[in-house]
Design an enzyme around this catalytic site. Structure first.
Site, PDB file in Angstrom:
ATOM      1  N   LYS A 121      38.028  30.954 -31.321  1.00 62.40           N
ATOM      2  CA  LYS A 121      37.807  29.569 -30.894  1.00 62.40           C
ATOM      3  C   LYS A 121      39.115  28.793 -30.851  1.00 62.40           C
ATOM      4  O   LYS A 121      39.394  28.077 -29.879  1.00 62.40           O
ATOM      5  CB  LYS A 121      36.818  28.859 -31.823  1.00 62.40           C
ATOM      6  CG  LYS A 121      36.337  27.514 -31.279  1.00 62.40           C
ATOM      7  CD  LYS A 121      35.775  26.614 -32.340  1.00 62.40           C
ATOM      8  CE  LYS A 121      36.862  25.912 -33.107  1.00 62.40           C
ATOM      9  NZ  LYS A 121      36.388  24.864 -34.030  1.00 62.40           N
ATOM     10  N   ASP A 139      32.167  25.635 -30.358  1.00 67.43           N
ATOM     11  CA  ASP A 139      32.045  25.235 -31.754  1.00 67.43           C
ATOM     12  C   ASP A 139      30.573  25.032 -32.084  1.00 67.43           C
ATOM     13  O   ASP A 139      29.687  25.335 -31.272  1.00 67.43           O
ATOM     14  CB  ASP A 139      32.870  23.977 -32.045  1.00 67.43           C
ATOM     15  CG  ASP A 139      32.309  22.729 -31.368  1.00 67.43           C
ATOM     16  OD1 ASP A 139      31.341  22.838 -30.577  1.00 67.43           O
ATOM     17  OD2 ASP A 139      32.833  21.635 -31.620  1.00 67.43           O
TER      18      ASP A 139
END
Length: 206
Positions: A121, A139
């Site tokens: 991420k 997220d």
């Protein structure tokens, strides 16, 4: 309502809510963005923005950061949690950037993910926001909304990322990623969510 119709409703609301989203983390270049994103793990953007000015006054390049004492870094970032691990990773990745990457933040996922403390991420955020290369960071906000809006089965973030990349055009990934985060925080929260209070969920339920 088919999936494409849902996507069009979602895009319309997101563009109405936040047409040109700004990166929420204060930074000045790819390196400071990388550090800020690393710090944001299990911390709010607001808290990260409160401590990074002092950190970047201490050091804002890989060369200056790698020579800092871990305890000095830790003392500054302590308010955001996981400070011991994050301080070690910041120092270590800075040294690697200097020695292996000529002090430059690499612009590809594989090399970014090879750095200490940099997961998929974090690397994806740096790719799309620092280098304007196609990536779709996922997220908890995005993962949650993708499930609620039936854009993904939501089995895990890997599946969600794949599904969202199919749902939205490649050139819009960086923007949509931020739009969903901002929208989710205000209208599609994890707790206390009510369909009638969320414009997207309300329209999709019709």
């Amino acid at each position: 309502m088919n999936k494409q119709e849902r996507i069009e409703i979602i895009k319309r609301h997101l563009n109405r809510f936040c047409k040109k989203p700004k990166i929420p983390l204060t930074h000045s270049d790819p390196y400071t963005l990388l550090i800020a994103v690393l710090l944001s793990a299990q911390a709010t953007d607001k808290k990260v923005n409160e401590i990074t000015p002092a950190l970047f006054t201490l050091a804002n390049t890989p060369e200056t950061m790698m020579v800092q004492d871990v305890e000095d870094i830790k003392a500054i970032i302590k308010p955001i949690g996981l400070s011991n691990t994050k301080a070690k990773n910041i120092k270590a990745l800075s040294k690697i950037l200097v020695e292996k990457f000529a002090s430059k933040v690499p612009d590809n996922l594989k090399e970014l993910e090879s750095l200490p403390g940099v997961g998929h991420k974090t690397a994806s955020v740096v790719m799309c926001q620092a280098f304007q290369k196609p990536a779709f960071p996922v997220d908890t906000h995005i993962h949650r909304c993708a499930q609620r809006w039936k854009l993904s089965s939501g089995k895990n973030v890997v599946v969600t990322e794949q599904d969202l990349k199919k749902a939205f055009s490649k050139e819009s990934w960086a923007k949509v990623h931020l739009q969903i985060i901002y929208y989710a925080r205000e209208h599609c929260s994890a707790k206390g969510h009510k369909t009638r209070n969320c414009p997207i969920c309300r329209d999709l339920a019709k």
